[in-house]
Scaffold this motif. Sequence first.
Motif: not given
Length: 430
Positions: A91-108, A232-235
């Motif tokens: 699940e792609v989410v808004e990246a952590e502040i200061g960590h643009p590479d951390r924009n993924v959340k694990l699904p259940p 936009d695709e990259y977001k």
Amino acid sequence: MSIERTSSSHESFEQYRESYLTKVAEKLYQDPDHPEKEPRNRSIIYVPYHGVDEGLQQDCPDILFTDSGDQKVTKVLSETDVIINIARGEEVVEAEIGHPDRNVKLPPESVANTDMVSDLYVRAIESGNTNVQVVHTGRMNNKTIAMATAMPILAETAGLNYEEVIHTSDAKIRKLVEEKQVDLNDLIHEVDTDPTMQDMQVCTRALRRIYEARNINPDTASSSELTDALLDEYKNYPRISTSTLMKEQMLQNVAEKLRSEGKSEKEINEVVGKLDEFTDEEPDSVDTVTNFTNSIPMILSDKLIKNGYNADEVGIMSTEQKMELLADTEMTAVIVADIAHMPRVMWLADYLMPDNFKLVFVESRTDLDKETLQKSMEREERSFGLGSNWLSNQMGTRNPAKVGELADNAYWGKDSISNKEINDKLKNNN
């Protein structure tokens, strides 16, 4: 041992699930490379989370169904060579502040799988098996293939090395793109027509797929429109692997579990340190097929090194060489997946894993409602039908190296080259 359902509230789902499991069981033990040897012989243990009907156990006599607390599972864990954590989307989410590479959340499902792998690992080491390997698989939605392939173009428009892109914030990338003002129309035309840039045409083909999906004609649209669509695709592009996230979660899970058992911080650090050392992250795969074809060489390498082979020598061996060296070595793989995913995972593991592996399948505790589970399983059954035909009939082989090569060509294109090579070519042409 009879593992029966404990609830009748999921009757419709359970009936569907057991029908699907029966279909999968009928497809086990295939060998298109040696059809004269079918059916193959392999030990398979299935540990369902919700239990199964006794009729299913009778319909699948070659599968031993048992529950997680059974002594058989404890014994298996004491002998296990590897525990494989099968990723389940992202699940792609808004990246952590200061960590643009951390924009993924694990699904259940992936969270539940990792929780189960953590529990099994602790049980394994508590049984005396302190050398068990853990492999976390990665997962990339196939909708992101085009963006992954077009990354060197995005890097070029921003004046970055492609490896730097994921570590740069979206706002900074947009600013760099606006400052550099690369005309994408001209760049696409140059790559498509310059014979010296032929290797990079895989990137422009990917760009065209992105634009086609957005109903944009790259031959007539303005450069700014093309640039905005690419940004936009990259977001929505995942910038960290699910395998990394699952590894991080498992290290934390194991530490917390040991702490709850009263272990000292020194003991916890020793266990977690060894777990970290014996953990492998499979690179992002487009599907469960490539999860296995990427993981199998790592598992074989780990075993050979533990058996005393030189790591450098193992590193240059082909998958076939590793399989041959270990053909007479009995190994055990415990594979964890969610309820809906597991039947197809079982078929793929039996199809692709070398025959010297005993396979143990443990369903995770995915607490999704029955409607969600059934819809997920229906999608999985469709994928199973397509996948079993693709592998056994169209590919006609269960050799993991050959299947991996054919799958990569199918997804990425036979003319594709690495992003690093493309990035170097872009720099050399400037």
